[in-house]
Write an enzyme that holds these catalytic residues in place. Structure first.
Site, mmCIF file in Angstrom:
data_model
loop_
_atom_site.group_PDB
_atom_site.id
_atom_site.type_symbol
_atom_site.label_atom_id
_atom_site.label_comp_id
_atom_site.label_asym_id
_atom_site.label_seq_id
_atom_site.Cartn_x
_atom_site.Cartn_y
_atom_site.Cartn_z
ATOM 1 N N ARG A 163 0.820 -1.222 0.000
ATOM 2 C CA ARG A 163 0.000 0.000 0.000
ATOM 3 C C ARG A 163 0.854 1.273 0.000
ATOM 4 O O ARG A 163 0.486 2.280 0.609
ATOM 5 C CB ARG A 163 -0.961 0.029 1.209
ATOM 6 N N SER A 242 -11.348 -0.012 3.047
ATOM 7 C CA SER A 242 -10.550 -0.301 4.248
ATOM 8 C C SER A 242 -9.946 0.993 4.784
ATOM 9 O O SER A 242 -9.163 1.637 4.096
ATOM 10 C CB SER A 242 -9.433 -1.288 3.912
ATOM 11 N N GLU A 346 -5.450 4.357 6.002
ATOM 12 C CA GLU A 346 -5.121 4.166 4.590
ATOM 13 C C GLU A 346 -5.494 5.387 3.750
ATOM 14 O O GLU A 346 -4.724 5.801 2.885
ATOM 15 C CB GLU A 346 -5.825 2.910 4.057
#
Length: 354
Positions: A163, A242, A346
């Site tokens: 990520r 998420s 995130e």
């Protein structure tokens, strides 16, 4: 500067999947790479703060909004040459995935249903269900604000990790214009299925291939069951997907974490653990949140945990960004108190901090 759509005191909430955030001083919508570059150059030349917006699916904007120029990238371009794919940054990602599957190509079929634009995928190194874009991206074409020119970065230059990427590490330097991929022609079959949940649902072993269209449809159903496919009528999808990344722990950190799990849940309790490189273990943020007491649907205000997935924080319709952040902070503090692990958000935050 080429003529672009320009609005003043423009609402930004409708441009995000959270539907949260105040207005921008000015909003430009660019439909060509040249318009994007001109808008960025103008902002840089005048010292105007600049906010880049793609699909808005990974963005948390403060209630006060953004003082400066918001630039919405709405460029179009889908070019397929054999197994080589080039996408303009403004292309809708999930639509592009569908088109590659229709063309019988494998490599991004398990990334179906992920909201947002193609230009955002290398920034976040978007991944799900056993696939990451870093496995198929060959080059990223971007405007380098430091150099004042368009550059082409090969995969190795993008510094992809979980990520993360060079673009995320230097958020004010690069503006992604186009992304190039090398896909696989496996005769209409998917890439080898890696993710256990996907394999179980498909009734195959990990490493098997299935029709790419079947893999895509299965992932879409799995995502929808978790509220991870956009639906204006479903407040569980008024989210950024998420909200927290899965923690990656060193051996020492994991040992301390494991001891906390045993202390809290009993000596036989086992936390999810996945290899994440030498001396590193990845665990599940969703598991941590749930076991810390934040179950599906948690919350009594206008921002709550999704009723379908503990990893998604949602706007039930009347929330403010501050409502969302208050919930996020409560979850972070609760998980840290319970297990000694600090969750990291995130989505990108604008004008606010967790």
């Amino acid at each position: 500067m080429e003529r672009v759509q320009e609005l003043h005191d423009a609402p930004l909430a409708p441009l995000t999947t959270f539907r949260l955030g105040g207005p921008a001083t000015r909003l430009l919508t660019a439909t060509t790479d040249a318009e994007v570059i001109d808008a960025v150059r103008e902002a840089d030349a005048t010292g105007t703060p600049l906010l880049i917006i793609g699909g808005g699916s990974n963005l948390v904007i403060g209630d006060a909004g953004f003082t400066g120029t918001a630039l919405r990238i709405a460029t179009k371009g889908f070019e397929l040459d054999g197994t080589r794919l080039e996408l303009a940054a403004g292309e809708v990602w999930t639509d592009a995935v569908a088109r590659t599957v229709e063309a019988g190509l494998a490599g991004i079929e398990c990334l179906a249903g992920i909201p947002g634009s193609a230009g955002a995928t290398p920034i976040q190194n978007v991944g799900a269900y056993g696939q990451e874009v870093s496995a198929t991206i060959t080059e990223v074409i971007a405007y380098d604000r430091a150099a004042g020119e368009t550059v082409t970065l090969a995969n190795a230059e993008c510094a992809f990790s979980y990520r993360h990427s060079r673009f995320k590490a230097e958020p004010d330097r690069y503006v992604v214009l186009r992304v190039r991929f090398e896909l696989e022609d496996a005769g209409g079959l998917s890439a080898p299925v890696k993710y256990p949940e996907t394999a179980r649902t498909l009734g195959v072993e990990a490493g098997d291939r299935v029709p790419a269209a079947t893999a895509r449809e299965t992932v879409l159903k799995l995502r929808a069951g978790k509220g991870m496919v956009l639906d204006p009528e479903d407040h569980d999808t008024w989210s950024a997907g998420s909200f927290f990344t899965n923690p990656i722990l060193t051996d020492e950190e994991f040992a301390a974490f494991h001891a906390r799990v045993a202390e809290r849940l009993g000596p036989d309790a086992k936390a999810p653990a996945f290899p994440a490189g030498e001396g590193l273990t990845k665990t599940s943020a969703a598991w941590l949140i749930d076991k810390a007491g934040f179950t599906k649907g948690y919350g009594s205000g206008p921002a709550r945990i999704s009723t379908k997935h503990t990893l998604a924080l949602t706007n039930r319709g009347e929330a403010t960004t501050e409502d969302l952040l208050t919930l996020a902070r409560e979850v972070v503090a609760g998980v840290r108190d319970a297990f000694g692990v600090t969750l990291v958000n995130e989505p990108v935050t604008v004008g606010v901090r967790l």
